[in-house]
Write a protein that holds these residues in place. Structure first.
Motif, PDB file in Angstrom:
ATOM      1  N   VAL A 286       2.107   5.847  -7.095  1.00 21.33           N
ATOM      2  CA  VAL A 286       0.906   5.298  -6.231  1.00 21.33           C
ATOM      3  C   VAL A 286       1.582   4.762  -4.968  1.00 21.33           C
ATOM      4  N   TYR A 287       1.026   5.245  -4.053  1.00 18.86           N
ATOM      5  CA  TYR A 287       1.476   4.707  -2.563  1.00 18.86           C
ATOM      6  C   TYR A 287       0.389   3.914  -1.900  1.00 18.86           C
TER       7      TYR A 287
ATOM      8  N   VAL B 234      -0.414   2.260   1.708  1.00 19.71           N
ATOM      9  CA  VAL B 234      -0.039   2.259   3.188  1.00 19.71           C
ATOM     10  C   VAL B 234       0.189   0.690   3.729  1.00 19.71           C
ATOM     11  N   GLU B 235      -0.257  -0.291   3.087  1.00 21.38           N
ATOM     12  CA  GLU B 235      -0.213  -1.330   3.695  1.00 21.38           C
ATOM     13  C   GLU B 235       0.938  -2.137   2.959  1.00 21.38           C
ATOM     14  N   LYS B 236       1.920  -2.247   3.781  1.00 23.51           N
ATOM     15  CA  LYS B 236       3.260  -2.805   3.386  1.00 23.51           C
ATOM     16  C   LYS B 236       3.182  -4.056   2.967  1.00 23.51           C
ATOM     17  N   PRO B 237       2.437  -5.231   3.492  1.00 28.20           N
ATOM     18  CA  PRO B 237       2.543  -6.445   2.695  1.00 28.20           C
ATOM     19  C   PRO B 237       2.335  -6.491   1.165  1.00 28.20           C
ATOM     20  N   CYS B 238       1.254  -5.318   0.864  1.00 33.09           N
ATOM     21  CA  CYS B 238       0.834  -5.206  -0.659  1.00 33.09           C
ATOM     22  C   CYS B 238       1.929  -4.802  -1.384  1.00 33.09           C
TER      23      CYS B 238
ATOM     24  N   CYS C 105      -4.258  -6.585  -3.734  1.00 35.61           N
ATOM     25  CA  CYS C 105      -3.454  -5.438  -3.334  1.00 35.61           C
ATOM     26  C   CYS C 105      -3.393  -4.253  -4.247  1.00 35.61           C
ATOM     27  N   SER C 106      -4.454  -4.523  -5.253  1.00 35.44           N
ATOM     28  CA  SER C 106      -4.431  -3.361  -6.128  1.00 35.44           C
ATOM     29  C   SER C 106      -5.428  -2.102  -5.522  1.00 35.44           C
TER      30      SER C 106
ATOM     31  N   ALA D 238     -12.320   3.062 -12.967  1.00 33.35           N
ATOM     32  CA  ALA D 238     -11.831   3.156 -14.345  1.00 33.35           C
ATOM     33  C   ALA D 238     -10.617   2.296 -14.616  1.00 33.35           C
ATOM     34  N   GLY D 239     -10.310   1.699 -13.494  1.00 40.83           N
ATOM     35  CA  GLY D 239      -9.176   0.825 -13.716  1.00 40.83           C
ATOM     36  C   GLY D 239      -8.350   0.417 -12.428  1.00 40.83           C
ATOM     37  N   ARG D 240      -7.261  -0.311 -12.210  1.00 40.02           N
ATOM     38  CA  ARG D 240      -6.586  -0.637 -11.297  1.00 40.02           C
ATOM     39  C   ARG D 240      -4.882  -0.107 -11.477  1.00 40.02           C
ATOM     40  N   VAL D 241      -4.155   0.166 -10.258  1.00 31.74           N
ATOM     41  CA  VAL D 241      -3.002   0.381 -10.107  1.00 31.74           C
ATOM     42  C   VAL D 241      -2.454  -0.216  -9.065  1.00 31.74           C
TER      43      VAL D 241
END
Length: 215
Positions: free
Chosen positions: A103-104, A106-110, A118-119, A137-140
């Motif tokens: 998972v990528y 793009v927001e560096k602080p997160c 930040c999920s 379905a969920g969070r990563v």
């Protein structure tokens, strides 16, 4: 990418061998070198100004060859590991055609935070509005490893915070909790930096498209 590095290294090796075969020591070189030892300016210990001789040119050429060889070694040596978001070899239990994605965000602080803010969402349907509350379905989080077995290329257009857009969605899953549960859903292409081909999902395995006309 490894195949491209190996091909580049092969071409460089061939060019180096060819260049090495063409280097010849000029006739009388060593005699001329010895002769220059006594060639000094009269009445002084300072050698007279002289253009670089063949020996100097050969030394420079040898140094250049060493630099190229060092570069070739860097090309063929294995990388220390995948960059964030880059795909890796599939795990042993992932199946023959599965690919591991990271998972990528793009927001560096997160990238170092595993908070709700930040999920990133895994959707139930790639053809339904991504922001729809019922399409979760969920969070990563950034850096999570997900197993992808296929992709659809005509899903909802999703644009990330940097303006990158994609209609690619990966069907993914990952272990969740310690009870053997699995998180399954669809990851937008903008939420990874995949570099490995993933097979297109068969038509009979794609989700219902009835919600794709929503705004």
């Amino acid at each position: 990418m490894r195949a491209e590095r190996e091909e580049t290294a092969r071409v460089l090796r061939e060019r180096l061998r060819s260049a090495d075969a063409e280097i010849e020591v000029p006739d009388g070189l060593w005699e001329r070198v010895r002769a220059t030892r006594g060639d000094v300016t009269a009445g002084t210990d300072v050698p007279a100004p002289r253009r670089p001789g063949p020996l100097v040119l050969i030394a420079v050429a040898a140094a250049a060859v060493a630099v190229v060889v060092s570069g070739t070694w860097w090309l063929v040596s294995p990388a220390s590991g995948p960059a964030p978001g880059e795909s890796t070899a599939p795990p042993a239990d992932s199946g023959g055609g599965a690919v591991t994605l990271r998972v990528y965000n793009v927001e560096k602080p997160c990238r170092e935070l595993r908070t709700l803010e930040c999920s990133l969402r895994i959707a139930r349907n790639p053809y339904t509005l991504y922001a729809d509350p019922d399409n979760a379905a969920g969070r990563v989080w950034h850096g999570d490893r997900l197993t992808a077995d296929c992709v659809v290329t005509d899903g909802r257009l999703v644009t990330d915070e940097k303006g990158i857009s994609s209609t690619r969605w990966y069907r993914v899953e990952k272990a969740e909790g310690g009870d053997g549960g699995r998180l399954r859903g669809w990851l937008p292409g903008v939420r990874t930096r995949n570099t490995t081909e993933v097979p297109v999902c068969p038509a009979d395995e794609r989700p219902d498209r009835s919600g794709e006309k929503g705004s």
